[in-house]
Design a protein around this motif. Sequence first.
Motif, PDB file in Angstrom:
ATOM      1  N   GLU A 131       0.829  -1.201   0.000  1.00  0.00           N
ATOM      2  CA  GLU A 131       0.000   0.000   0.000  1.00  0.00           C
ATOM      3  C   GLU A 131       0.870   1.261   0.000  1.00  0.00           C
ATOM      4  OE1 GLU A 131      -2.315  -3.427   1.473  1.00  0.00           O
ATOM      5  OE2 GLU A 131      -0.341  -2.587   1.965  1.00  0.00           O
ATOM      6  N   LEU A 132       1.933   1.251   0.806  1.00  0.00           N
ATOM      7  CA  LEU A 132       2.826   2.403   0.855  1.00  0.00           C
ATOM      8  C   LEU A 132       3.557   2.611  -0.469  1.00  0.00           C
ATOM      9  CD1 LEU A 132       4.305   1.877   4.433  1.00  0.00           C
ATOM     10  CD2 LEU A 132       2.933   3.838   3.684  1.00  0.00           C
ATOM     11  N   ILE A 133       3.994   1.511  -1.078  1.00  0.00           N
ATOM     12  CA  ILE A 133       4.709   1.616  -2.352  1.00  0.00           C
ATOM     13  C   ILE A 133       3.791   2.135  -3.448  1.00  0.00           C
ATOM     14  CG2 ILE A 133       5.915   0.320  -4.150  1.00  0.00           C
ATOM     15  CD1 ILE A 133       7.532   0.780  -1.579  1.00  0.00           C
ATOM     16  N   ASP A 134       2.573   1.621  -3.522  1.00  0.00           N
ATOM     17  CA  ASP A 134       1.649   2.083  -4.555  1.00  0.00           C
ATOM     18  C   ASP A 134       1.294   3.555  -4.363  1.00  0.00           C
ATOM     19  OD1 ASP A 134       1.420  -0.002  -6.311  1.00  0.00           O
ATOM     20  OD2 ASP A 134      -0.389  -0.857  -5.424  1.00  0.00           O
ATOM     21  N   VAL A 143       1.545   1.233 -11.156  1.00  0.00           N
ATOM     22  CA  VAL A 143       1.138   0.302 -10.104  1.00  0.00           C
ATOM     23  C   VAL A 143       2.148  -0.834 -10.110  1.00  0.00           C
ATOM     24  CG1 VAL A 143      -0.636  -1.334  -9.347  1.00  0.00           C
ATOM     25  CG2 VAL A 143      -1.311   0.854 -10.341  1.00  0.00           C
ATOM     26  N   ALA A 144       2.607  -1.264  -8.935  1.00  0.00           N
ATOM     27  CA  ALA A 144       3.637  -2.310  -8.870  1.00  0.00           C
ATOM     28  C   ALA A 144       3.146  -3.497  -8.048  1.00  0.00           C
ATOM     29  CB  ALA A 144       4.926  -1.756  -8.261  1.00  0.00           C
ATOM     30  N   ARG A 145       3.557  -4.685  -8.467  1.00  0.00           N
ATOM     31  CA  ARG A 145       3.249  -5.906  -7.731  1.00  0.00           C
ATOM     32  C   ARG A 145       4.531  -6.733  -7.594  1.00  0.00           C
ATOM     33  NH1 ARG A 145      -0.275  -3.276  -6.683  1.00  0.00           N
ATOM     34  NH2 ARG A 145      -2.517  -3.483  -7.069  1.00  0.00           N
ATOM     35  N   PRO A 146       4.832  -7.234  -6.395  1.00  0.00           N
ATOM     36  CA  PRO A 146       6.002  -8.105  -6.245  1.00  0.00           C
ATOM     37  C   PRO A 146       5.909  -9.278  -7.206  1.00  0.00           C
ATOM     38  CG  PRO A 146       5.066  -7.552  -4.098  1.00  0.00           C
ATOM     39  CD  PRO A 146       4.084  -7.076  -5.130  1.00  0.00           C
ATOM     40  N   GLY A 147       7.005  -9.528  -7.916  1.00  0.00           N
ATOM     41  CA  GLY A 147       6.980 -10.590  -8.921  1.00  0.00           C
ATOM     42  C   GLY A 147       8.240 -11.428  -8.913  1.00  0.00           C
ATOM     43  N   GLY A 148       8.875 -11.546  -7.740  1.00  0.00           N
ATOM     44  CA  GLY A 148      10.075 -12.369  -7.641  1.00  0.00           C
ATOM     45  C   GLY A 148      10.951 -11.927  -6.503  1.00  0.00           C
ATOM     46  N   ASN A 149      11.809 -12.825  -6.065  1.00  0.00           N
ATOM     47  CA  ASN A 149      12.806 -12.510  -5.053  1.00  0.00           C
ATOM     48  C   ASN A 149      13.959 -13.482  -5.256  1.00  0.00           C
ATOM     49  OD1 ASN A 149      14.237 -12.239  -2.400  1.00  0.00           O
ATOM     50  ND2 ASN A 149      12.457 -10.968  -1.921  1.00  0.00           N
ATOM     51  N   THR A 150      15.168 -12.982  -5.137  1.00  0.00           N
ATOM     52  CA  THR A 150      16.346 -13.825  -5.390  1.00  0.00           C
ATOM     53  C   THR A 150      16.864 -14.508  -4.133  1.00  0.00           C
ATOM     54  OG1 THR A 150      17.940 -12.053  -4.966  1.00  0.00           O
ATOM     55  CG2 THR A 150      17.047 -12.227  -7.211  1.00  0.00           C
ATOM     56  N   GLY A 151      16.361 -14.100  -2.949  1.00  0.00           N
ATOM     57  CA  GLY A 151      17.014 -14.519  -1.719  1.00  0.00           C
ATOM     58  C   GLY A 151      18.269 -13.685  -1.516  1.00  0.00           C
ATOM     59  N   THR A 152      18.960 -13.911  -0.405  1.00  0.00           N
ATOM     60  CA  THR A 152      20.163 -13.130  -0.104  1.00  0.00           C
ATOM     61  C   THR A 152      21.200 -13.320  -1.209  1.00  0.00           C
ATOM     62  OG1 THR A 152      19.783 -13.369   2.261  1.00  0.00           O
ATOM     63  CG2 THR A 152      21.979 -12.687   1.573  1.00  0.00           C
ATOM     64  N   SER A 241      13.231  -7.705  -3.739  1.00  0.00           N
ATOM     65  CA  SER A 241      12.046  -7.985  -4.551  1.00  0.00           C
ATOM     66  C   SER A 241      12.233  -7.490  -5.973  1.00  0.00           C
ATOM     67  CB  SER A 241      10.815  -7.292  -3.957  1.00  0.00           C
ATOM     68  OG  SER A 241      10.442  -7.871  -2.732  1.00  0.00           O
ATOM     69  N   VAL A 242      11.783  -8.285  -6.911  1.00  0.00           N
ATOM     70  CA  VAL A 242      11.637  -7.884  -8.305  1.00  0.00           C
ATOM     71  C   VAL A 242      10.154  -7.567  -8.498  1.00  0.00           C
ATOM     72  CG1 VAL A 242      11.970  -8.573 -10.714  1.00  0.00           C
ATOM     73  CG2 VAL A 242      13.519  -9.421  -8.934  1.00  0.00           C
ATOM     74  N   HIS A 243       9.837  -6.539  -9.271  1.00  0.00           N
ATOM     75  CA  HIS A 243       8.444  -6.116  -9.408  1.00  0.00           C
ATOM     76  C   HIS A 243       7.959  -6.150 -10.859  1.00  0.00           C
ATOM     77  CE1 HIS A 243       8.609  -4.546  -5.276  1.00  0.00           C
ATOM     78  NE2 HIS A 243       7.312  -4.420  -5.355  1.00  0.00           N
ATOM     79  N   TYR A 244       6.666  -6.420 -11.001  1.00  0.00           N
ATOM     80  CA  TYR A 244       5.953  -6.122 -12.239  1.00  0.00           C
ATOM     81  C   TYR A 244       5.347  -4.741 -12.073  1.00  0.00           C
ATOM     82  CZ  TYR A 244       6.595 -10.948 -13.568  1.00  0.00           C
ATOM     83  OH  TYR A 244       7.168 -12.149 -13.891  1.00  0.00           O
ATOM     84  N   MET A 245       5.553  -3.903 -13.062  1.00  0.00           N
ATOM     85  CA  MET A 245       5.030  -2.546 -13.025  1.00  0.00           C
ATOM     86  C   MET A 245       4.049  -2.364 -14.171  1.00  0.00           C
ATOM     87  SD  MET A 245       8.404  -0.327 -11.976  1.00  0.00           S
ATOM     88  CE  MET A 245       9.387  -0.836 -13.392  1.00  0.00           C
ATOM     89  N   PHE A 246       2.907  -1.780 -13.867  1.00  0.00           N
ATOM     90  CA  PHE A 246       1.849  -1.583 -14.848  1.00  0.00           C
ATOM     91  C   PHE A 246       1.508  -0.102 -14.939  1.00  0.00           C
ATOM     92  CE2 PHE A 246       0.807  -5.542 -12.381  1.00  0.00           C
ATOM     93  CZ  PHE A 246       1.389  -6.422 -13.283  1.00  0.00           C
ATOM     94  N   ASN A 247       1.323   0.384 -16.151  1.00  0.00           N
ATOM     95  CA  ASN A 247       0.845   1.743 -16.343  1.00  0.00           C
ATOM     96  C   ASN A 247      -0.507   1.860 -15.637  1.00  0.00           C
ATOM     97  OD1 ASN A 247      -1.057   3.637 -18.064  1.00  0.00           O
ATOM     98  ND2 ASN A 247       1.039   4.355 -18.398  1.00  0.00           N
ATOM     99  N   LYS A 248      -0.636   2.812 -14.722  1.00  0.00           N
ATOM    100  CA  LYS A 248      -1.817   2.874 -13.864  1.00  0.00           C
ATOM    101  C   LYS A 248      -3.099   3.078 -14.655  1.00  0.00           C
ATOM    102  CE  LYS A 248      -3.519   4.754  -9.508  1.00  0.00           C
ATOM    103  NZ  LYS A 248      -4.925   4.735  -9.957  1.00  0.00           N
ATOM    104  N   ALA A 249      -3.073   3.941 -15.649  1.00  0.00           N
ATOM    105  CA  ALA A 249      -4.274   4.185 -16.449  1.00  0.00           C
ATOM    106  C   ALA A 249      -4.695   2.908 -17.178  1.00  0.00           C
ATOM    107  CB  ALA A 249      -4.028   5.320 -17.437  1.00  0.00           C
TER     108      ALA A 249
END
Length: 361
Positions: A131-134, A143-152, A241-249
């Motif tokens: 919520e804070l990131i959006d 608009v962003a959604r977490p879409g991956g993580n590599t670990g340390t 975190s790796v994110h998917y980002m979408f054009n908000k409109a």
Amino acid sequence: MFKASAVSGGAAASVALAAPAIAQERPQIRWRMTSSFPNTLDTLFGSSQRFAQMVSDLTDGQFTIQIYPAGELVPGLQALDAVRDGTVESAHSVLYYYVGQDPTFAIGSAIPFGLNARQQNAWLYHGGGNELIDEFLVPYNVVARPGGNTGTQMGGWFRKEINSLADLQGLKMRVAGIAGQVLQPLGVVGQQLAGGDVYAALERGTLDATEFVGPYDDEKLGFYQVAPYYYYPAFWEAGPSVHYMFNKAQYDALPNAYRAALDVASKAANIDMLADYDVKNMTAIRSLVGKGAQLRALPRDVLDAAYESATNLYRQLDETNANWKKIYDQWAVFRTQSYEWFRVAEFTNDSYSYSQQAMGR
């Protein structure tokens, strides 16, 4: 007989009326997604391909997303700008690539001495992080959604040994996010380069060191051939975190079912990437050592100096950047409470079990 016919006729009429409505609810939509990663990295780039396939499957092929590797449509480090401006509808990237626009971007991915992958997901999904990131991304039309993580991640590849803090003086290093700002007071000259450009820079000597991800991807990129010392850990990326980002409109204009498909596919990709890395890295680290990579732990004085530098930077940003303060202050409370809990069970269990395995028991 008459009643049965009436019912039958009514049902047929309902079907006839429903068909156009369904078509309107499930229009055929074609999006483009630019990746910040080369297509040679099957973990990172391949993850976005699997994401797109799931979106298509969930919508019976009505909503499709074509994936483009870094540089084919736009440079890898300009993915956010392309989504913001509507050049493409979506991107697969890492938020900390855009700290030049605002250092707050880094908190959504990873900051030095931050959260591990489980803690990061907990904060994003159930600790208020998403919520804070959006909210932060509203001015960017994203608009962003977490879409991956590599670990340390690993601390990276160095052309020379680092035996103490003094060895960092003047070191030219490719490093992502705000880690460069943390390392600068330690003498490191940080640079941000896309993954595909790093090998040549190391080979030419215009870079002395690089971090990227971890054993599997690093082996594919061949860094061990030009920088033999492999240091750990990447204290700046405990669980990025790796994110998917979408054009908000464009995102807001989608039918509800399509937005749900994006959210579900993003969560699946998030789980899948971490599991994929955890399997591939444990094999790749053995392979790299077999090829001559020299594993080294970062010296304690380097870690201590970096921790102090990070603390000073966060305090400064808290005083000067309202965007940072709003997210970081909430994140810092979460980190403290999460660390307290993880020390009780996770840390004690892992420490004991790992020590036994190390003794061959």
